[in-house]
Design a protein around this motif. Structure first.
Motif, mmCIF file in Angstrom:
data_model
loop_
_atom_site.group_PDB
_atom_site.id
_atom_site.type_symbol
_atom_site.label_atom_id
_atom_site.label_comp_id
_atom_site.label_asym_id
_atom_site.label_seq_id
_atom_site.Cartn_x
_atom_site.Cartn_y
_atom_site.Cartn_z
ATOM 1 N N GLN A 29 -8.089 -6.204 9.959
ATOM 2 C CA GLN A 29 -6.713 -6.185 9.472
ATOM 3 C C GLN A 29 -6.259 -4.768 9.154
ATOM 4 O O GLN A 29 -5.109 -4.401 9.421
ATOM 5 N N ALA A 30 -7.140 -3.953 8.592
ATOM 6 C CA ALA A 30 -6.785 -2.571 8.290
ATOM 7 C C ALA A 30 -6.502 -1.796 9.575
ATOM 8 O O ALA A 30 -5.560 -0.999 9.638
ATOM 9 N N ALA A 31 -7.306 -2.039 10.614
ATOM 10 C CA ALA A 31 -7.084 -1.354 11.891
ATOM 11 C C ALA A 31 -5.751 -1.764 12.503
ATOM 12 O O ALA A 31 -4.989 -0.925 12.996
ATOM 13 N N LYS A 32 -5.450 -3.058 12.478
ATOM 14 C CA LYS A 32 -4.177 -3.530 13.033
ATOM 15 C C LYS A 32 -2.997 -2.968 12.254
ATOM 16 O O LYS A 32 -2.011 -2.512 12.832
ATOM 17 N N THR A 172 -6.686 -10.681 -3.428
ATOM 18 C CA THR A 172 -7.736 -9.662 -3.364
ATOM 19 C C THR A 172 -7.840 -9.063 -1.975
ATOM 20 O O THR A 172 -7.973 -7.841 -1.813
ATOM 21 N N MET A 173 -7.777 -9.908 -0.934
ATOM 22 C CA MET A 173 -7.858 -9.418 0.442
ATOM 23 C C MET A 173 -6.714 -8.464 0.742
ATOM 24 O O MET A 173 -6.917 -7.401 1.348
ATOM 25 N N GLN A 174 -5.504 -8.818 0.325
ATOM 26 C CA GLN A 174 -4.359 -7.940 0.553
ATOM 27 C C GLN A 174 -4.545 -6.598 -0.146
ATOM 28 O O GLN A 174 -4.262 -5.540 0.432
ATOM 29 N N ALA A 175 -5.033 -6.641 -1.386
ATOM 30 C CA ALA A 175 -5.245 -5.401 -2.135
ATOM 31 C C ALA A 175 -6.283 -4.518 -1.458
ATOM 32 O O ALA A 175 -6.103 -3.298 -1.342
ATOM 33 N N VAL A 180 -7.763 0.236 1.784
ATOM 34 C CA VAL A 180 -8.479 0.818 2.929
ATOM 35 C C VAL A 180 -7.519 1.601 3.814
ATOM 36 O O VAL A 180 -7.802 2.733 4.232
ATOM 37 N N VAL A 181 -6.363 1.000 4.101
ATOM 38 C CA VAL A 181 -5.373 1.688 4.941
ATOM 39 C C VAL A 181 -4.872 2.947 4.243
ATOM 40 O O VAL A 181 -4.747 4.012 4.870
ATOM 41 N N GLY A 182 -4.579 2.855 2.947
ATOM 42 C CA GLY A 182 -4.064 4.004 2.214
ATOM 43 C C GLY A 182 -5.040 5.168 2.198
ATOM 44 O O GLY A 182 -4.663 6.314 2.472
ATOM 45 N N ILE A 183 -6.312 4.879 1.897
ATOM 46 C CA ILE A 183 -7.320 5.945 1.852
ATOM 47 C C ILE A 183 -7.562 6.511 3.251
ATOM 48 O O ILE A 183 -7.633 7.731 3.443
#
Length: 351
Positions: A29-32, A172-175, A180-183
């Motif tokens: 999800q972070a990659a997408k 929790t998953m959304q957070a 992960v995306v932000g960092i």
């Protein structure tokens, strides 16, 4: 081994599998989400280098570090919890807040264009707004503060795109995905910016080195003659170093222009997309239709032409909007802020 212990180990194995699957989901999800936010990431990377132009080489990396730290704070301390809370309790507020941020980008970008076209008038405007500084440290603080403010808007767009890209799931998953995306995006953007702004220093070192291979592998001994590999590669590395030294100032100027254009383009695009959510979709549809027609006119470069026309239209809209905001800030917002500050000072004096 008791049956209870076997059952416990089986439960632990099951939990480990679930945790591994969750980590896979987070990564996917972070990659997408990161891919969908790539356009804003590129804009962020183009905007930032212009904030370190004109400073001493020794201050470039510290400035980038300060901006990167501010960017992480923007994403993790402010935007991540705000995005989650707004999505839960006030999803209707996300669009207008993004539009306000888009208007700020249009204003700041248009102000840079105004400064380039009318330097004298721009200096008067900056003096009126109160942005002039007298010391080198004050100028650095001003630049860092401006970069972090701009990053806040771009980061808000990134986090909003990320949140919209995450399938409905646990809080929790959304957070975790947002974090992960932000960092990850912060590391990529500001790591790239650090490489860009220090490339000329690397070029100087390469142009002056007669032993590039020995230095690379840590075998350079002071006073020792260059090795055969050093003599063979030194002309190439020296030429490449001289090219970096001569080319990086040009690249930084180009990035400064691209960064200003990106601010206006992104800000205009945010406003146009926001208007669609309030029943004013005609502008966005008109731009889409014109871009589509332009893409069909050049089939070999259809996708690129379509994107270029859409970006140019959003940029033109953002430039006009920002141009309208400049006198509004100068003649309305600034006097109002001065009046409020004067009133507060008067209250403190009487108290």
């Amino acid at each position: 081994m008791s049956i209870g212990l076997i059952a416990l180990l089986d439960d632990i194995a099951g939990l480990a599998k679930v945790a591994a699957a969750s980590l896979d989901d987070v990564g996917l999800q972070a990659a997408k989400a990161g891919a969908k936010a790539a356009g804003v990431v590129i804009d962020d990377a183009a905007v930032t280098p212009r904030y370190v132009v004109g400073f001493a080489a020794a201050r470039e990396l510290p400035i980038v570090g300060r901006i990167a730290l501010g960017s992480l704070k923007n994403k993790l301390l402010y935007l991540l919890p705000a995005a989650l809370l707004l999505s839960l309790f006030a999803p209707w507020a996300i669009t207008p807040l993004l539009m306000i941020g888009g208007a700020y980008l249009c204003y700041e970008g248009s102000e840079k264009v105004f400064e380039a076209l009318f330097p004298h008038g721009a200096h008067q405007h900056e003096a009126a707004v109160g942005e002039a500084t007298q010391t080198a440290q004050g100028l650095e603080d001003e630049k860092v503060g401006g970069a972090i403010k701009t990053d806040f808007i771009l980061s808000a767009e990134i986090m909003a795109i990320t949140l919209a890209s995450i399938p409905a799931g646990s809080f929790t998953m959304q957070a975790v995905v947002l974090a992960v995306v932000g960092i990850g995006i912060t590391a990529v953007v500001y790591g790239g910016v650090a490489l860009i702004v220090k490339a000329d220093d690397a070029g100087v070192a390469m142009a002056a080195s007669n032993r590039p291979v020995s230095r690379m592998f840590g075998r350079a001994v002071p006073g020792s003659p260059p090795s055969g590999a050093d003599r063979a590669l030194a002309p190439l590395t020296k030429a490449f170093g001289r090219g970096l030294v001569k080319g990086m100032p040009i690249l930084l100027k180009v990035l400064s222009v691209v960064g200003t254009a990106a601010m206006i383009w992104v800000g205009g695009g945010i406003i146009i997309h926001g208007l669609e959510g309030y029943g004013l979709a005609w502008l966005g549809h008109a731009i889409h239709d014109i871009a589509l027609a332009a893409g069909h006119a050049v089939p070999a470069l259809g996708g690129f032409v379509e994107w270029l026309v859409s970006a140019a239209a959003a940029g033109l809209f953002g430039l006009v909007l920002g141009g309208l905001l400049i006198p509004l800030v100068h003649f309305v917002a600034v006097p109002l802020l001065k009046a409020l500050r004067g009133g507060r000072k008067a209250e403190k004096h009487t108290a």
